[in-house]
Design a protein around this motif. Structure first.
Motif, PDB file in Angstrom:
ATOM      1  N   GLY A  58       0.814  -1.206   0.000  1.00 36.37           N
ATOM      2  CA  GLY A  58       0.000   0.000   0.000  1.00 36.37           C
ATOM      3  C   GLY A  58       0.845   1.252   0.000  1.00 36.37           C
ATOM      4  O   GLY A  58       0.492   2.262  -0.630  1.00 36.37           O
ATOM      5  N   LEU A  59       1.987   1.223   0.713  1.00 36.79           N
ATOM      6  CA  LEU A  59       2.893   2.369   0.739  1.00 36.79           C
ATOM      7  C   LEU A  59       3.431   2.656  -0.658  1.00 36.79           C
ATOM      8  O   LEU A  59       3.494   3.826  -1.081  1.00 36.79           O
ATOM      9  N   GLN A  60       3.810   1.606  -1.377  1.00 36.35           N
ATOM     10  CA  GLN A  60       4.358   1.796  -2.718  1.00 36.35           C
ATOM     11  C   GLN A  60       3.295   2.315  -3.685  1.00 36.35           C
ATOM     12  O   GLN A  60       3.566   3.194  -4.509  1.00 36.35           O
ATOM     13  N   VAL A  61       2.063   1.802  -3.577  1.00 43.81           N
ATOM     14  CA  VAL A  61       0.975   2.306  -4.414  1.00 43.81           C
ATOM     15  C   VAL A  61       0.695   3.773  -4.099  1.00 43.81           C
ATOM     16  O   VAL A  61       0.531   4.605  -5.002  1.00 43.81           O
ATOM     17  N   GLY A  62       0.654   4.115  -2.803  1.00 46.15           N
ATOM     18  CA  GLY A  62       0.408   5.500  -2.406  1.00 46.15           C
ATOM     19  C   GLY A  62       1.500   6.433  -2.877  1.00 46.15           C
ATOM     20  O   GLY A  62       1.228   7.575  -3.302  1.00 46.15           O
ATOM     21  N   LEU A  63       2.746   5.967  -2.817  1.00 44.63           N
ATOM     22  CA  LEU A  63       3.873   6.789  -3.260  1.00 44.63           C
ATOM     23  C   LEU A  63       3.780   7.082  -4.753  1.00 44.63           C
ATOM     24  O   LEU A  63       3.946   8.233  -5.190  1.00 44.63           O
ATOM     25  N   LEU A  64       3.512   6.053  -5.553  1.00 47.05           N
ATOM     26  CA  LEU A  64       3.387   6.248  -6.995  1.00 47.05           C
ATOM     27  C   LEU A  64       2.219   7.171  -7.330  1.00 47.05           C
ATOM     28  O   LEU A  64       2.309   8.027  -8.215  1.00 47.05           O
ATOM     29  N   THR A  65       1.112   7.021  -6.616  1.00 41.99           N
ATOM     30  CA  THR A  65      -0.061   7.856  -6.885  1.00 41.99           C
ATOM     31  C   THR A  65       0.193   9.310  -6.519  1.00 41.99           C
ATOM     32  O   THR A  65      -0.122  10.224  -7.290  1.00 41.99           O
ATOM     33  N   ALA A  66       0.765   9.530  -5.335  1.00 42.63           N
ATOM     34  CA  ALA A  66       1.019  10.908  -4.888  1.00 42.63           C
ATOM     35  C   ALA A  66       1.963  11.626  -5.842  1.00 42.63           C
ATOM     36  O   ALA A  66       1.746  12.800  -6.188  1.00 42.63           O
TER      37      ALA A  66
END
Length: 538
Positions: A187-195
């Motif tokens: 989830g952290l990696q998905v959030g980082l890419l999205t942000a």
């Protein structure tokens, strides 16, 4: 030339940082399943924007604003306010609908994606949809600035977007250990890419506002359209939307086939041969056109619109001829270097981290095929702007039927006939053939409309440049062969081949072009030299 030079510098900075962004994302995500999910989902906002607003901005809004301002300055300012308000409201609605329809878009463009890869692509598609609003506001702001002859800010703003995404890719690499897959991404990696992806586009939009205010534009929401204004825009927009829909149908089919080729390739253990290698090659292929072609086209469109509005078609023809000949000075040698040094370009830029040397070879094959398309692609795009300057959006839509039909037919044929690892190369070849068809048909139609196309001067320039190109091709190929035989492949041999082959081939090209008295080359060299510190002007 001055306006084009200003934009070319900004576009060069944008594309150089864009190269860095592509390289870092390739290092972080690789060229496999997770990269296909990210790139396919991140393409959706741009597709929706193009479908519903992008073509309208180029073909409708700029000519209409120019004509409204020619009619009356105060009326033109109010007209801008009304169009901007309508765009903001429309973009908000479009963004919300796209978020809801994320799974549908992935089913259309994702090909044979299934399981965790499809789930990740759907999640990205919904999150990335927010970019539609910022992308549209940014593009509309840039269109207004272009009508006011302010070209620098729209070309420089994407640099900020690229920097944010580069930082995001580096942060992703720092928090990632080992290879990431759709099953293992956190989830952290998905959030980082999205942000990073969405935040970069938001910053690009905000960066235009100081220039807008400096140009005298103040947005005051209003929808008090006068009788006939929406009808005029609608009549022009209908054919523009038809053109965009037709082209996006072609894009949807080729994207779906490329993703399906990737799934087949992984199942047959042929490597990563899907949408991401095709996407990366296409990004690199566009660089020469984006630096010089977009800059020249953007500078010429308001000017051609003014001449067309006044009925001065001879001046429209002269503008087109000058723009095409100027573009060819850069685009022809760029195509030659891509064809001869494609492997070195890809290895140096992309063969890092999760992207292997084998991945680089696949991308290089596609890039070499795209190089064939570069010249007809640039010419076709410039001719479309001539139609738009004359407020004709119907003809480009009809021509696009032939272009997209050719592209789809070729893509379906190669998908059925070629092995999985050659499909995306064949799709790129179909793209080249389709762009050639579009350029040829557009030339014939415009020749009748403008009572000629200055063909003798255009063809004369191309003939001279073609002669000057062969020494570049021969030298670049020789450098490629010698360096590969002596040092093999890798970052350092690639850098050496690019430095020697690019510089030496470029010098030979300029020398032969000057000897052949190609005036456009001399003009460009003189303009660049005149902008360098310490160079005398005279």
């Amino acid at each position: 030339m001055r306006s084009g030079a200003i934009m070319a510098v900004g576009t060069l900075a944008s594309r150089v940082t864009g190269f860095l962004r592509t390289s870092l994302l390739a290092a972080a995500l690789g060229a496999g399943a997770i990269a296909d999910a990210y790139n396919t989902a991140n393409t959706v906002p741009f597709i929706i924007y193009d479908l519903l607003l992008g073509g309208v901005l180029t073909a409708v809004v700029v000519p209409l604003i120019v004509r409204a301002r020619e009619r009356d300055a105060a009326y033109g300012a109010r007209y801008e306010q009304r169009l901007f308000t309508l765009a903001v409201l429309g973009l908000a609605v479009i963004t919300a609908v796209t978020v809801l329809l994320g799974p549908v878009f992935i089913d259309v463009y994702g090909g044979s994606m299934h399981g965790s890869q499809r789930d990740l692509a759907v999640l990205f598609a919904r999150l990335f949809a927010v970019q539609i609003f910022f992308l549209g506001v940014s593009a509309f702001s840039g269109a207004i600035l272009n009508t006011r002859k302010r070209f620098a800010a729209p070309m420089w703003a994407p640099v900020l977007n690229n920097i944010v995404i580069c930082t995001t890719a580096l942060a992703f690499l720092l928090v990632t250990a080992g290879k990431v897959t759709p099953d293992s991404i956190s989830g952290l990696q998905v959030g980082l890419l999205t942000a990073g992806t969405v935040g970069g586009m938001a910053l690009q939009t905000l960066a235009l506002w100081p220039s807008l205010r400096g140009s005298g534009f103040r947005w005051r929401p209003r929808l008090d359209f006068r009788k006939g204004e929406l009808g005029q825009m609608g009549r022009m927009a209908v054919w523009t939307l038809a053109y965009v829909v037709i082209t996006q149908i072609g894009f949807a089919i080729t994207t779906r086939l490329a993703n399906s080729a990737g799934v087949r390739g992984r199942a047959e253990h042929l490597g990563d041969v899907g949408y991401t290698p095709y996407f990366n090659a296409y990004q690199l292929f566009q660089l020469p056109y984006a630096i010089i072609g977009v800059s020249v086209i953007t500078a010429l469109l308001p000017r051609m619109s003014e001449h067309a509005a006044a009925g001065r078609l001879a001046e429209v023809r002269d503008d087109f001829s000058a723009g095409l000949r100027l573009c060819s000075v850069i685009i022809l040698p760029a195509a030659g270097l891509m064809a001869m040094l494609g492997s070195e370009i890809i290895v140096v830029l992309l063969a890092h981290g999760q992207t292997t040397l084998a991945n680089a070879h696949v991308i290089a094959e596609v890039l070499r095929m795209f190089a064939i398309a570069l010249v007809p692609f640039a010419g076709y795009q410039l001719m479309l702007r001539v139609f738009y300057a004359m407020q004709d959006t119907r003809t480009p839509a009809l021509i696009s039927l032939a272009v997209v039909g050719t592209n789809i037919a070729c893509a379906l044929t190669v998908y059925r006939l070629l092995p999985a690892d050659k499909i995306i190369v064949g799709i790129a070849g179909g793209f080249a053939l389709a762009q050639t068809a579009g350029a040829a048909v557009s030339w014939v139609v415009l020749r009748r409309r403008l009572d000629g196309m200055d063909g003798r001067r255009v063809l004369g320039t191309y003939a001279k440049l073609a002669v000057a190109l062969w020494p570049l091709i021969g030298f670049a190929y020789a450098v490629h062969a010698v360096v590969t035989a002596a040092l093999g492949e890798g970052l350092l041999p690639g850098l050496l081949a690019l430095a020697v082959g690019g510089a030496g081939g470029g010098a030979l090209y300029l020398a032969f072009a000057k000897a052949l008295r190609v005036g456009e080359v001399q003009t460009m060299v003189a303009t660049i030299a005149g902008r360098l510190p310490g160079v005398r002007r005279g």
